[in-house]
Design a protein around this motif. Sequence first.
Motif, PDB file in Angstrom:
ATOM      1  N   LYS A   3       0.910  -1.211   0.115  1.00  0.00           N
ATOM      2  CA  LYS A   3       0.066  -0.093   0.045  1.00  0.00           C
ATOM      3  C   LYS A   3       0.827   1.150  -0.024  1.00  0.00           C
ATOM      4  N   PRO A   4       0.471   2.318  -0.867  1.00  0.00           N
ATOM      5  CA  PRO A   4       1.253   3.355  -0.892  1.00  0.00           C
ATOM      6  C   PRO A   4       1.185   4.201   0.627  1.00  0.00           C
ATOM      7  N   LEU A   5       2.261   5.048   0.977  1.00  0.00           N
ATOM      8  CA  LEU A   5       2.175   5.858   2.112  1.00  0.00           C
ATOM      9  C   LEU A   5       1.180   6.922   1.896  1.00  0.00           C
ATOM     10  N   PHE A   6       0.955   7.485   0.622  1.00  0.00           N
ATOM     11  CA  PHE A   6      -0.047   8.472   0.479  1.00  0.00           C
ATOM     12  C   PHE A   6      -0.400   8.408  -1.081  1.00  0.00           C
ATOM     13  N   SER A   7      -1.593   8.819  -1.246  1.00  0.00           N
ATOM     14  CA  SER A   7      -1.956   9.138  -2.740  1.00  0.00           C
ATOM     15  C   SER A   7      -2.843  10.310  -2.758  1.00  0.00           C
ATOM     16  N   ASN A   8      -2.675  10.994  -4.153  1.00  0.00           N
ATOM     17  CA  ASN A   8      -3.235  12.226  -4.549  1.00  0.00           C
ATOM     18  C   ASN A   8      -3.909  11.819  -5.854  1.00  0.00           C
ATOM     19  N   VAL A   9      -5.198  12.644  -5.964  1.00  0.00           N
ATOM     20  CA  VAL A   9      -5.986  12.067  -7.445  1.00  0.00           C
ATOM     21  C   VAL A   9      -6.317  13.628  -7.766  1.00  0.00           C
ATOM     22  N   ILE A  10      -6.052  13.582  -9.018  1.00  0.00           N
ATOM     23  CA  ILE A  10      -6.703  15.170  -9.775  1.00  0.00           C
ATOM     24  C   ILE A  10      -7.455  14.828 -11.167  1.00  0.00           C
ATOM     25  N   SER A  11      -8.306  15.687 -11.331  1.00  0.00           N
ATOM     26  CA  SER A  11      -9.002  15.492 -12.689  1.00  0.00           C
ATOM     27  C   SER A  11      -8.447  16.442 -13.566  1.00  0.00           C
ATOM     28  N   GLY A  78      18.820  10.501  -2.409  1.00  0.00           N
ATOM     29  CA  GLY A  78      18.674  11.806  -1.401  1.00  0.00           C
ATOM     30  C   GLY A  78      18.169  11.322   0.070  1.00  0.00           C
ATOM     31  N   LYS A  79      17.857  12.037   0.971  1.00  0.00           N
ATOM     32  CA  LYS A  79      17.693  11.726   2.364  1.00  0.00           C
ATOM     33  C   LYS A  79      16.602  10.691   2.235  1.00  0.00           C
ATOM     34  N   LEU A  80      15.645  10.789   1.327  1.00  0.00           N
ATOM     35  CA  LEU A  80      14.482  10.015   1.297  1.00  0.00           C
ATOM     36  C   LEU A  80      14.200   9.147   0.071  1.00  0.00           C
ATOM     37  N   GLU A  81      14.491   7.942  -0.175  1.00  0.00           N
ATOM     38  CA  GLU A  81      14.389   7.349  -1.432  1.00  0.00           C
ATOM     39  C   GLU A  81      13.085   6.626  -1.655  1.00  0.00           C
ATOM     40  N   TYR A  82      12.554   6.801  -2.669  1.00  0.00           N
ATOM     41  CA  TYR A  82      11.045   6.639  -3.038  1.00  0.00           C
ATOM     42  C   TYR A  82      10.597   6.407  -4.419  1.00  0.00           C
ATOM     43  N   THR A  83       9.530   5.916  -4.600  1.00  0.00           N
ATOM     44  CA  THR A  83       8.802   5.732  -5.771  1.00  0.00           C
ATOM     45  C   THR A  83       7.571   6.254  -6.106  1.00  0.00           C
ATOM     46  N   LEU A  84       7.627   6.991  -6.864  1.00  0.00           N
ATOM     47  CA  LEU A  84       6.188   7.774  -7.137  1.00  0.00           C
ATOM     48  C   LEU A  84       5.702   7.143  -8.708  1.00  0.00           C
ATOM     49  N   PHE A 101       2.554   7.139  -3.591  1.00  0.00           N
ATOM     50  CA  PHE A 101       3.902   7.536  -3.209  1.00  0.00           C
ATOM     51  C   PHE A 101       4.275   6.216  -2.271  1.00  0.00           C
ATOM     52  N   TYR A 102       5.316   5.811  -2.727  1.00  0.00           N
ATOM     53  CA  TYR A 102       5.884   4.418  -2.025  1.00  0.00           C
ATOM     54  C   TYR A 102       7.494   4.755  -1.469  1.00  0.00           C
ATOM     55  N   LEU A 103       7.767   4.171  -0.364  1.00  0.00           N
ATOM     56  CA  LEU A 103       9.207   4.448   0.169  1.00  0.00           C
ATOM     57  C   LEU A 103       9.883   3.075  -0.599  1.00  0.00           C
ATOM     58  N   SER A 104      10.987   3.185  -1.182  1.00  0.00           N
ATOM     59  CA  SER A 104      11.934   2.325  -1.443  1.00  0.00           C
ATOM     60  C   SER A 104      11.912   1.114  -0.683  1.00  0.00           C
ATOM     61  N   GLU A 105      12.250  -0.006  -1.028  1.00  0.00           N
ATOM     62  CA  GLU A 105      12.325  -1.213  -0.472  1.00  0.00           C
ATOM     63  C   GLU A 105      13.443  -1.156   0.529  1.00  0.00           C
ATOM     64  N   ASN A 106      14.619  -0.381  -0.026  1.00  0.00           N
ATOM     65  CA  ASN A 106      15.848  -0.335   0.811  1.00  0.00           C
ATOM     66  C   ASN A 106      15.908   0.946   1.596  1.00  0.00           C
ATOM     67  N   GLU A 107      14.762   1.629   1.964  1.00  0.00           N
ATOM     68  CA  GLU A 107      14.671   2.907   2.509  1.00  0.00           C
ATOM     69  C   GLU A 107      14.501   2.323   4.204  1.00  0.00           C
ATOM     70  N   HIS A 108      15.581   2.984   4.881  1.00  0.00           N
ATOM     71  CA  HIS A 108      15.542   2.413   6.202  1.00  0.00           C
ATOM     72  C   HIS A 108      15.853   3.913   6.961  1.00  0.00           C
ATOM     73  N   SER A 109      14.912   4.925   6.510  1.00  0.00           N
ATOM     74  CA  SER A 109      15.374   6.217   7.116  1.00  0.00           C
ATOM     75  C   SER A 109      14.977   6.456   8.590  1.00  0.00           C
ATOM     76  N   HIS A 110      15.814   7.279   9.133  1.00  0.00           N
ATOM     77  CA  HIS A 110      15.545   7.581  10.487  1.00  0.00           C
ATOM     78  C   HIS A 110      14.954   9.038  10.575  1.00  0.00           C
ATOM     79  N   LEU A 111      14.125   9.357   9.479  1.00  0.00           N
ATOM     80  CA  LEU A 111      13.553  10.439   9.647  1.00  0.00           C
ATOM     81  C   LEU A 111      12.143  10.298  10.205  1.00  0.00           C
TER      82      LEU A 111
END
Length: 138
Positions: A3-11, A78-84, A101-111
């Motif tokens: 599941k994505p961390l968040f989603s946005n939808v626009i028309s 970057g500080k945060l690796e992701y896939t959009l 928005f998905y965090l990359s599988e190898n993302e182990h951020s301390h943020l």
Amino acid sequence: MEKPLFSNVISIKSSKEKISLFLKNPETLLKWIPDIIQVQPIGNNNFSIYRTDSALNKNEEISVSSENDTIYYESTGGKLEYTLIFNLTSKNATTLLEENFYLSENEHSHLPLKLLMPIAKHAFNSNLQSFKRIIENN
């Protein structure tokens, strides 16, 4: 994919093809994301992105790919690796653009992700609103 961390939808009142062409060319990010100050091609569908000092990822590399009506931005360096992931769906004279928005599988951020995600969702949504204005007025 989970599941994505968040989603946005626009028309958007535009063709799926026009939106897709715009998204597949990251150099257009300069037109619709205000904190991006430079986009530099570094290879086949790879780009270096430079942002203002206030951005979480001041510098990152974006790899762009697509399949059917889906466009992928994979961010590394970057500080945060992701896939959009952008999904496009035609509906009458408009196109529905869904951004996931998905965090990359190898993302182990301390943020502090629980604190950052609502802020990021809002920022990405503001960028989509800007994207819509650019597309509809072009």
